[in-house]
Scaffold this active site. Structure first.
Site, PDB file in Angstrom:
ATOM      1  N   ARG A   1       0.837  -1.192   0.000  1.00  0.00           N
ATOM      2  CA  ARG A   1       0.000   0.000   0.000  1.00  0.00           C
ATOM      3  C   ARG A   1       0.874   1.246   0.000  1.00  0.00           C
ATOM      4  O   ARG A   1       1.977   1.251   0.560  1.00  0.00           O
ATOM      5  CB  ARG A   1      -0.877  -0.025   1.256  1.00  0.00           C
ATOM      6  CG  ARG A   1      -1.999   1.006   1.289  1.00  0.00           C
ATOM      7  CD  ARG A   1      -3.126   0.623   0.375  1.00  0.00           C
ATOM      8  NE  ARG A   1      -4.351   1.356   0.709  1.00  0.00           N
ATOM      9  CZ  ARG A   1      -5.121   1.947  -0.194  1.00  0.00           C
ATOM     10  NH1 ARG A   1      -4.811   1.904  -1.474  1.00  0.00           N
ATOM     11  NH2 ARG A   1      -6.228   2.583   0.176  1.00  0.00           N
TER      12      ARG A   1
ATOM     13  N   THR B   1      -9.715  -0.377 -10.045  1.00  0.00           N
ATOM     14  CA  THR B   1      -8.727  -1.239  -9.404  1.00  0.00           C
ATOM     15  C   THR B   1      -8.544  -2.455 -10.305  1.00  0.00           C
ATOM     16  O   THR B   1      -9.408  -2.749 -11.128  1.00  0.00           O
ATOM     17  CB  THR B   1      -9.239  -1.646  -8.003  1.00  0.00           C
ATOM     18  OG1 THR B   1      -9.412  -0.471  -7.212  1.00  0.00           O
ATOM     19  CG2 THR B   1      -8.310  -2.585  -7.291  1.00  0.00           C
TER      20      THR B   1
ATOM     21  N   THR C   1      -4.062  -0.914  -7.261  1.00  0.00           N
ATOM     22  CA  THR C   1      -4.828   0.247  -7.706  1.00  0.00           C
ATOM     23  C   THR C   1      -3.960   1.500  -7.774  1.00  0.00           C
ATOM     24  O   THR C   1      -2.881   1.555  -7.172  1.00  0.00           O
ATOM     25  CB  THR C   1      -6.020   0.491  -6.759  1.00  0.00           C
ATOM     26  OG1 THR C   1      -6.871   1.489  -7.293  1.00  0.00           O
ATOM     27  CG2 THR C   1      -5.549   0.903  -5.378  1.00  0.00           C
TER      28      THR C   1
ATOM     29  N   ASN D   1      -6.139   4.193  -7.386  1.00  0.00           N
ATOM     30  CA  ASN D   1      -7.315   4.836  -6.801  1.00  0.00           C
ATOM     31  C   ASN D   1      -8.275   5.282  -7.899  1.00  0.00           C
ATOM     32  O   ASN D   1      -8.927   4.440  -8.505  1.00  0.00           O
ATOM     33  CB  ASN D   1      -6.940   5.983  -5.865  1.00  0.00           C
ATOM     34  CG  ASN D   1      -8.098   6.338  -4.931  1.00  0.00           C
ATOM     35  OD1 ASN D   1      -8.945   5.499  -4.645  1.00  0.00           O
ATOM     36  ND2 ASN D   1      -8.153   7.573  -4.468  1.00  0.00           N
TER      37      ASN D   1
ATOM     38  N   ASP E   1      -7.760   8.580   0.150  1.00  0.00           N
ATOM     39  CA  ASP E   1      -8.289   7.468   0.943  1.00  0.00           C
ATOM     40  C   ASP E   1      -8.074   7.673   2.436  1.00  0.00           C
ATOM     41  O   ASP E   1      -8.614   6.928   3.254  1.00  0.00           O
ATOM     42  CB  ASP E   1      -7.647   6.147   0.507  1.00  0.00           C
ATOM     43  CG  ASP E   1      -8.426   5.476  -0.615  1.00  0.00           C
ATOM     44  OD1 ASP E   1      -9.428   6.057  -1.080  1.00  0.00           O
ATOM     45  OD2 ASP E   1      -8.045   4.375  -1.034  1.00  0.00           O
TER      46      ASP E   1
ATOM     47  N   SER F   1      -8.193   0.373   3.035  1.00  0.00           N
ATOM     48  CA  SER F   1      -8.614  -0.068   1.710  1.00  0.00           C
ATOM     49  C   SER F   1      -9.673  -1.146   1.853  1.00  0.00           C
ATOM     50  O   SER F   1      -9.753  -1.821   2.883  1.00  0.00           O
ATOM     51  CB  SER F   1      -7.410  -0.635   0.942  1.00  0.00           C
ATOM     52  OG  SER F   1      -7.833  -1.261  -0.255  1.00  0.00           O
ATOM     53  N   SER F   2     -10.476  -1.330   0.796  1.00  0.00           N
ATOM     54  CA  SER F   2     -11.433  -2.440   0.752  1.00  0.00           C
ATOM     55  C   SER F   2     -10.903  -3.628  -0.045  1.00  0.00           C
ATOM     56  O   SER F   2     -11.586  -4.652  -0.141  1.00  0.00           O
ATOM     57  CB  SER F   2     -12.749  -1.972   0.115  1.00  0.00           C
ATOM     58  OG  SER F   2     -13.403  -1.054   0.944  1.00  0.00           O
TER      59      SER F   2
ATOM     60  N   GLY G   1     -13.842  -2.782  -7.440  1.00  0.00           N
ATOM     61  CA  GLY G   1     -15.224  -2.403  -7.203  1.00  0.00           C
ATOM     62  C   GLY G   1     -15.427  -1.459  -6.049  1.00  0.00           C
ATOM     63  O   GLY G   1     -16.541  -1.291  -5.571  1.00  0.00           O
ATOM     64  N   GLY G   2     -14.355  -0.819  -5.535  1.00  0.00           N
ATOM     65  CA  GLY G   2     -14.504   0.153  -4.474  1.00  0.00           C
ATOM     66  C   GLY G   2     -15.120  -0.452  -3.228  1.00  0.00           C
ATOM     67  O   GLY G   2     -14.767  -1.541  -2.791  1.00  0.00           O
TER      68      GLY G   2
END
Length: 563
Positions: free
Chosen positions: A99, A372, A390, A392, A414, A443-444, A463-464
């Site tokens: 990340r 993503t 990603t 973003n 984020d 993050s998801s 898919g956020g």
């Protein structure tokens, strides 16, 4: 009992479940490989590296680097991601956290306007919105610690793609067209992506020799070729000249983090998934724990969907309340994953009536970028990689350092940039997810493995904020017997606490099912646009059969089994 008290009441130490020996991976692999990715050229790059003697981890580098070339709208070496790996020879599962991190000069007021509110343009566009990239470090780390081939060999297909080019396809073109006004602000982005002020024409060959050169530098020098020396100095100079806050020390300090994945037990299946700074694994654990208290085989589909929605509602209520960067924030992970806590949540669910979200303690749920990339790999030896990465937003910050060939992320958005104020997607956060120096934003992204007595799946999706429910539904479908080709194609539904609405893709529910859910009190937005780009592979160990499912929602997606 208030929500915090309910959480504390559920506190127990999280114990590791001892799984039946049949759930372990077979001693030998399937003998062939399977890859599913968002683009056939990326899938082919991974298969090429496997054919040249690489393993799943070398292939993960190859696929990811190829996507940096052909899918810059969603990911690339200017961004970061999560790499969930399974090593067959010793059964090791590891989560590679690549990340992005906040620069040392980060402080919330930098993104404030004259009235003290978030300046969305600063948070979303240009170099001030960019965190320190992690993907190049992930490639060098995996090559050095898990791969069989030198990094140069794994990056070779992507370097060739960048030099020789590829035909412009619809999603590539539309992403540039959508962001062309922002891209036009920066000379480097204009030169790289725009032709007479517009996106390149469909079918024309698009080449990126600057990215080829950058990848060659990483291939020969590793981290030093990106995070140190002349190249790092050039990036910092350009970023700061355009209003950003990077320093050479920020790049030199970037480090990969190896983390212990979250391991869940659901009805005899082991699910290995993403720990913080992903909120996905915690939310999956809560949802599976809630559903484990019901005998779903005795229920009709409407009541099963109702209970699933209620599990989603409660997990999304918790998903960002307690979580942050695990290197800096102490989190009640064991408590959130406790069966006792799930029992408390389950007790608040009416068997045939929806719980209005405003009856649960307040929290504004995030809506995150859909842009993503995810890909899934199983190799001939049984090694596995589930990778979600990603930049973003579409094409990240829109900023390109001239001559580098890649766009920088806009992951700073984020973070909870200003306490108590929503970011561009509705996220209201506090100190746990503040943009402090060196911190990683939540993050998801939820790359996952699902392992049963006979079958193993590798799954994930972009898919956020909907990533988690997509992976959740995909795992449930796989457990129920669906093959990856069907899992990735199934219509999807989603609830994220707020807004208090059940979103559905076309044909997710019949007209009668919609009416029944509405009668229970659910607000159903029936037949919204499709979402996600799921890619899944599986191995049936009883028949030694591999399957690869690429999401049909994108025409360029490709799932292939090695012939």
């Amino acid at each position: 009992m208030n929500h915090r008290a309910q959480l504390l009441a559920g506190m127990i130490l999280l114990t590791t479940t001892t799984m039946d020996a049949g759930l372990a991976q077979a001693a030998s692999g399937p003998g062939k490989a399977a890859i599913a990715s968002p683009h056939r050229l990326a899938t082919d790059a991974g298969l090429e590296v496997l054919a040249n003697g690489g393993n799943a981890f070398d292939a993960a580098i190859a696929v990811g680097a190829a996507l940096s070339v052909i899918e810059p709208s969603s990911s690339g070496i200017g961004g970061g991601g999560f790499f969930l790996l399974h090593r067959a020879r010793d059964g090791k599962d590891v989560f590679i956290d690549a990340r992005e991190t906040a620069p040392a000069e980060s402080r919330g007021e930098l993104w404030a306007d004259a009235e003290g509110k978030i300046d969305r343009d600063k948070a979303m566009n240009g170099p001030l919105s960019a965190g320190i990239p992690g993907e190049p470090a992930a490639f060098t780390w995996m090559a050095g610690h898990y791969g069989k081939l030198p990094l140069k060999a794994s990056l070779a297909p992507a370097i060739r793609l960048a030099r020789e080019g590829f035909p412009v396809y619809a999603r590539f073109q539309s992403s540039i067209e959508r962001r062309k006004e922002v891209l036009a602000r920066w000379p480097g982005a204009t030169a790289l992506y725009l032709v007479d002020g517009a996106a390149p024409a469909l079918g024309t060959v698009w080449k990126n020799p600057d990215l080829a050169t950058t990848l060659e530098r990483i291939a020969s020098k590793g981290d030093e070729g990106f995070y140190e020396g002349e190249f790092a100095a050039r990036m910092v100079e350009a970023v700061r000249a355009a209003g950003g806050i990077w320093k050479r020390e920020d790049l030199a300090a970037y480090k990969i983090r190896e983390r212990e994945p979250i391991s869940l037990d659901y009805r005899g299946w082991r699910i290995v998934t993403a720990p913080p700074p992903s909120s996905g694994g915690i939310a999956l654990g809560e949802m599976f724990n809630i559903l484990s208290g019901y005998d779903l085989t005795r229920l009709d589909r409407v009541h099963t969907v109702h209970l699933t929605i209620e599990a989603m509602r409660r997990a999304y209520r918790d998903r960002a309340e307690y979580l942050g960067d695990p290197d800096f924030v102490k989190m009640p992970v064991a408590e959130l994953l406790s069966p006792l806590y799930a029992a408390g949540l389950r007790a608040s669910i009416h068997p045939s009536k929806a719980t209005p979200s405003d009856m649960l303690p307040g929290y504004m749920a995030p809506k995150e970028s859909d842009h993503t990339s995810h890909y899934s790999i199983i190799d001939a030896d049984g090694n596995m990689a589930s990778v979600t990465k990603t930049v973003n937003l579409t094409l990240g910050s829109g900023f390109v350092v001239p001559g580098t060939g890649f766009v920088l992320n806009n992951e700073m958005d984020d973070f909870a940039l200003l306490p108590g104020q929503a970011n561009a997607y509705g996220l209201v956060g506090g100190d746990a997810n503040a943009p402090k120096p060196g911190h990683r934003p939540l993050s998801s992204m939820t790359p996952s493995f699902v392992i049963g007595k006979e079958r193993t799946g590798v799954i994930g999706t972009p898919g956020g904020s909907r990533i988690i429910t997509m992976v959740f539904e995909g795992i449930l479908a796989f457990i129920d017997g669906d093959l990856p080709e069907k899992v990735v194609a199934n219509p999807r539904y989603h609830h994220q606490y707020l807004p208090d609405v059940v979103s559905t893709e076309p044909k997710a529910f019949t007209r009668e099912e919609v009416k029944a859910l509405q009668a229970m009190g659910h607000i159903v937005n029936d037949g919204e646009r499709t979402w996600g780009l799921m890619n899944m592979v599986s191995w049936d160990r009883t028949t030694n059969t591999l399957h690869a499912g690429a999401d049909p929602r994108e025409e360029m997606s490709s799932g292939k089994v090695q012939q």
